[in-house]
Each structure stands twice: as structure tokens, then as C-alpha cells.
Design an enzyme around this catalytic site. Structure first.
Site, PDB file in Angstrom:
ATOM      1  N   SER A 126      42.276  24.576  40.352  1.00  0.00           N
ATOM      2  CA  SER A 126      41.568  23.808  41.379  1.00  0.00           C
ATOM      3  C   SER A 126      40.312  24.531  41.819  1.00  0.00           C
ATOM      4  O   SER A 126      40.243  25.772  41.771  1.00  0.00           O
ATOM      5  CB  SER A 126      42.503  23.627  42.577  1.00  0.00           C
ATOM      6  OG  SER A 126      41.789  23.208  43.724  1.00  0.00           O
ATOM      7  N   TYR A 150      47.194  27.691  48.983  1.00  0.00           N
ATOM      8  CA  TYR A 150      47.156  26.904  47.753  1.00  0.00           C
ATOM      9  C   TYR A 150      46.122  27.464  46.769  1.00  0.00           C
ATOM     10  O   TYR A 150      46.420  27.697  45.596  1.00  0.00           O
ATOM     11  CB  TYR A 150      46.812  25.453  48.107  1.00  0.00           C
ATOM     12  CG  TYR A 150      46.587  24.518  46.945  1.00  0.00           C
ATOM     13  CD1 TYR A 150      47.645  23.896  46.302  1.00  0.00           C
ATOM     14  CD2 TYR A 150      45.297  24.235  46.498  1.00  0.00           C
ATOM     15  CE1 TYR A 150      47.429  23.018  45.244  1.00  0.00           C
ATOM     16  CE2 TYR A 150      45.072  23.362  45.442  1.00  0.00           C
ATOM     17  CZ  TYR A 150      46.143  22.754  44.818  1.00  0.00           C
ATOM     18  OH  TYR A 150      45.929  21.897  43.781  1.00  0.00           O
ATOM     19  N   LYS A 154      46.783  29.190  43.083  1.00  0.00           N
ATOM     20  CA  LYS A 154      46.124  28.740  41.856  1.00  0.00           C
ATOM     21  C   LYS A 154      45.355  29.897  41.205  1.00  0.00           C
ATOM     22  O   LYS A 154      45.378  30.064  39.975  1.00  0.00           O
ATOM     23  CB  LYS A 154      45.175  27.578  42.157  1.00  0.00           C
ATOM     24  CG  LYS A 154      45.893  26.265  42.514  1.00  0.00           C
ATOM     25  CD  LYS A 154      46.622  25.665  41.322  1.00  0.00           C
ATOM     26  CE  LYS A 154      47.187  24.285  41.595  1.00  0.00           C
ATOM     27  NZ  LYS A 154      47.985  23.766  40.469  1.00  0.00           N
TER      28      LYS A 154
END
Lengths: 328, 328
Positions: A126, A150, A154
Site C-alpha cells: 500500500s 497498517y 505493510k
């Protein structure tokens, strides 16, 4: 070839599965068998090849081992707890997004100890691996300073993917997806939701709220382009990647104003008239720290192709989600 | 304040402990209690304050919890499997260098659930987080593309340190140490060993082998500078770091030829005459991919100070290791 899709019940996962079944092959090799896994059992589409649908938690013991037991040749790993949930539930985010991916990598590595096994693994990363301060256009060598758990998860998985690939345990490609527009379905509470909402709702004759200024610039790809990135990553010559297995995908940079202008060109002023400007300071501040644009030269030189224009992004939504028709 | 040093038996750890005891304070706060941990029990130096020495494996269950049970105010985490070993033993490297650090971060986070606890955690990272292709001078925003499992593990720990700090669980500072010269002790088989060997051995009247060209450029700090970095990281105002908790330290860029010229200035031609040039293609190739120099502007602006010259680096070795005298 045997193909495993982890996260097959999500929006991108479902479109990927449909595209795999339509293409019937990846890189010229026929897709002979498909396994679809997600936390809820994916609904297997009608198909001429055997499809297995599994409800599994990748972070639970032995699940990854079971998924790779029949040695899939190609694995798509799209499963993740989304940004907002990973921020609210710290432990769950690390368990699913980090430990789940690590379990998968370890299961593949250990499977390789029982005989040669080095599947292609396409991992969706991402643009959340990037965080302020950021240049206007982010180059391919800009460092990762995620500002969410998050994004951290990633970024860690990207590092693991490269190291496991360098060691010869897996043949990994990590692709940093842009923000997907137009995301089909109902409005959600994600801070990024309005980027799709201001197109999706008016295209269906519904009002939409725009919480930020027209000048806000961001980085986009259509669901169709996202699926194209995944399929290209599955078939590409990974020798060209060397030891750097992760790539920022070539999205399309656009301001909210440019989104709206494209909407007007494609669907007329009656569509844009449905957009209400209601500034939301919280969302304004969140979005201010997000990436605006990328060079993505490396991905482009490796053959990844994004959307040509925002008009195209809107037309793709109309074709794929609205049966070709605009309106209520 | 209570201070915990994990990795206290290593070369840098021992010098750090000596410096802490000599300074008697960190950032103006008296050091009241010292816990020294390592895989082999550190030898506690004579001191006026209570010192506990522990032989522990940070990657084993409950060890991290035990280490933070008495809520140290300042934790130095220097423990790691070195690069060569992490490359040979994949599982051990991840267990010690990644899981060990994660256990420590988790133990700190969970201790904070029993009442306010947010210790300063100084973590030693490495320039091994960087890998080819690299610019001649690496800027503070260059991405991490480690080419070893060790470098991967350090890069992951940096990301965790930033996220745990951003979430308020710990007050972390990660410092990427340059290659330490002159490393005291016996010659070892590390690919980087010659950078110290061509100084250390001649300064003791012994011959040394130089396996690469004089033109090879690399990034250095003396052991004294490394300890200075650690102490500055322990006392600095971390509000100035924002959410980016990791810093490339201001080392000194020098070629092997400049090292040798400094040796001649400090110890005369009889010292440099002891260096034998025996090219080793394997080491030449390994070293070719290593960082040559860094800007380190961020660390400098935050008050970190490296060595002023290579002559100083050699003099520090003579003062600290050779009792001020050169020769056999």
C-alpha cells in the site's frame, strides 16, 4: 497451474478471480485449479475448472501450512485488516497483517525443505508505507515512514518478501496499490471514502458529501487497473526485479477538482450538482498527510500500466458496475 | 534512574556500561541501578551503585517480561546475532534479531497496561538496512533495501520502534551505527574485519592483510563515538524526532588509502609497512555493495557528533586500548 488467492472475498479479490477465470491462463500457463481463501468463505463463481473455497484465519496455527500443502504455483496474498481497524485494534492488526503474512512465508519456506518449491507470490502492499514529510512527487527510492500501524505492517511485509525472495524461498512481487476508485458498494466511513463517493453516488443519482477542498491531490487506480497490476505481477519476469521486490504502481494523480471535472464530462452537470461541499476538519487533516503522486518509473519500465485518464476511471465504473448506464 | 543494557557483554555494550558508570547520570538524572543482560552473563564492573548481571535469551518466552518487570526508565537494546551468522542461520537470525526485539517492545507495551510506563528505548540499528544500488552519499530519505537477512531484521525493528513510539507505548530512538573502527581484540572473519585490522595490528607491531583496493570508501565511527551516540540518544529531546524515530549516525567517510595515510601520520611508516596488500575477490565484491558515505544531516542537527578525523579515530584506539603507546 494451481492458483491460490488469499483474501478472495474482498472487492479486489473477487474481481481478480473473475479475471483469472476469464483469461484462463497466467503468462501463457493454463489455470487448472483455483483455491479461494478468506475469513469468510468466498462464493465460488461458476467455472470450468475445480474451485475450492475456504474460510480460514491465516494468523491461526497450521492454516498457512494447509494452504500451501498442495504446492500452488501462484499465490495472491491480498488479505489484510484495513487501516482504520489496524489502528483501533493494535494486536489484531499485527496478528493478521504481519504474523499472517509471515506464517505464509514460513509455510512456503518450510514446504521447500520437502523438495523444490518456489511459488510466485504476489503481495498487495500500500502507499500507506509512505508518510509525512513527503515530496510532491514520491520517487522510487523514497524511504518508508508509515504513520499508521497498517502502513508499518505493510512495510515490514515488503522487507520480508524481499528477503525470502533473495534467499530463494519464494518468488515474490510486492505491489503498492494506489487508492482504488471508483470503489463499488455502499459508502463507508474510511477517511478516503469520499474519493469514490463523490463519483459513485452521483453516477447513481444519489447525493454525495465532499469533506475536503477541490485542490486536494491524491493517487488513484481503477479496480480494473488494480487487477491488471496483479496479473502482470503474476506473469512478469522477476529476474528484472533483482533483490528489490516491491514496486509503487503507476496510478493516476488527480485533484478532487479534476475528479469532478471528469465526472461532469462523462455524466453531465446534473451529476456534479449532487456533490455537496461540507468541510470536515478531521478528514482534511488526515488527508493532508497522504501521498499526492508518485514517479513509479520502475514499475512503468517493467510493464505495469495504470489508467490513462480520470474519464477512463469513471467509464470503467459505469461499464463494470452500472451495466453501462448512468443515473438513478 | 534505573538503566537496563541488553547486549551488555559485547564490545560496545561494555564500553557503554563503563561510560554510564563514569558519567553517573544520563541527561542530568543520576543512574541509581544498572541491569546488564546478555546471552552470557556480563562481568559486572566495580561500581558504587547496585549492578545486576543476567544471562538471558531475549527470544525465549517471558524473558522480556522479566527484564522490564522492575520498569527500567532507560533501556539500551544492543543485542543481535551478527550479519554473517544471521545469513548462515536464517531461523536463528529472525528469532534473535526480530522476535527478540518484538518481545521486548511487546513486554514494554503490556507493562504499560498496568500503569503509566513509557521508557526511553535506544536501539542500535545498522547501515546494513541500506543496499545496492546506492548513491555515493546516502541522504536521510533514502529507502531501505537491505541485502542481508541481518539488514532486513534491523530495518523491520526500526519500523516497529517508530510505530510503538507513535502509539505511545515506548519512547524509542534507533541509531544506525557506522562500521566501528578500530575494533579492539583479535582479528575476526567478518568481511569488514580488515578496516580495523589494517590499523589495529600495525599499531601493535603485527602484520595485517588488506584484501581490497586503497580507493575503497566506507563509513566509520570510533567505539568512543558510538558510545557518545548511544548516550546522546538516551538523553535527547525525542519530541524533535516526531514520528521518525530512526537516524543514520554522523560517521566519518574515508577511503582505505586515507585510513593508511592517517596511520602513517600517527604511528609512522614502520606501522604502514606492516600492511600487506593481498586482494581477495570475494571480499572485494561484498564490500563493493556497501554504503560509502551518508549525509546524516538530521542526526547532526539533533546534536549527534561523530569523529572529527581518522587521525582522531586512531588516537582514540591508542588511548583507550593501548595505554597510550604504539608498538609491539
Amino acid at each position: 497451474m494451481k492458483v491460490l488467492v488469499i483474501g478472495a472475498a474482498g472487492m479486489v479479490g473477487r474481481k481478480l478471480v473473475a479475471a483469472l477465470l476469464a483469461a484462463e491462463q497466467v503468462g501463457g500457463k493454463p489455470v487448472a485449479q483455483l483455491t479461494l481463501a478468506d475469513v469468510v468463505a468466498p462464493v465460488p463463481p461458476a467455472a470450468a475448472i475445480p474451485i475450492t473455497a475456504l474460510a480460514v484465519d491465516l494468523s491461526a496455527p497450521q492454516v498457512a501450512e494447509q494452504l500451501v500443502a498442495d504446492r500452488p504455483d501462484l499465490i495472491f496474498h491480498l488479505a489484510a485488516i484495513v487501516s482504520g481497524e489496524a489502528e483501533v485494534d493494535f494486536e489484531k492488526g499485527y496478528r493478521i497483517n504481519l504474523d499472517g503474512t509471515r506464517h505464509l512465508l514460513e509455510a512456503i519456506r518450510l514446504a521447500g525443505q520437502g523438495g523444490p518449491y518456489r511459488p510466485r507470490l504476489v503481495f498487495t502492499s500500500s502507499i500507506a508505507v509512505f508518510g509525512e514529510p513527503l515530496p510532491e512527487i514520491i520517487g522510487d527510492t523514497h524511504h518508508h515512514t508509515p504513520l499508521t500501524s497498517y502502513g508499518t505492517q505493510k512495510a515490514i511485509c515488503e522487507l520480508l518478501l524481499s528477503d525470502y525472495s533473495r534467499r530463494g524461498f519464494v518468488d515474490g512481487v510486492g505491489i503498492r496499490l494506489p487508492t482504488i476508485v471508483v470503489r463499488p458498494g455502499k459508502p463507508n466511513k474510511a477517511a478516503s471514502g469520499f474519493f469514490s463517493g463523490i463519483l459513485r453516488e452521483p453516477l447513481s443519482g444519489q447525493p454525495a458529501v465532499l469533506p475536503v477542498a477541490d485542490s486536494v491531490r491524491h493517487w488513484f487506480a481503477s479496480p480494473r487497473a488494480a487487477v491488471g497490476f496483479l496479473l502482470h505481477a503474476a506473469a512478469m519476469d522477476t529476474a528484472l526485479l533483482g533483490d528489490q521486490r516491491n514496486l509503487s504502481m503507476p496510478g493516476l494523480a488527480a485533484t478532487v477538482g479534476e475528479e469532478i471535472a471528469a465526472l461532469e464530462r462523462v455524466a453531465g452537470p446534473q451529476a456534479t450538482a449532487l456533490i455537496q461541499r461540507v468541510p470536515d476538519e478531521t478528514i482534511v487533516n488526515i488527508v493532508a498527510g497522504w501521498p499526492k503522486a508518485f514517479e513509479a518509473n520502475r514499475a512503468k519500465s517493467l510493464g505495469f500500466r495504470g489508467d490513462a485518464s480520470f474519464d477512463d476511471i469513471i467509464r470503467i465504473h459505469i461499464e463494470d458496475e452500472l451495466g453501462g448506464r448512468v443515473g438513478s
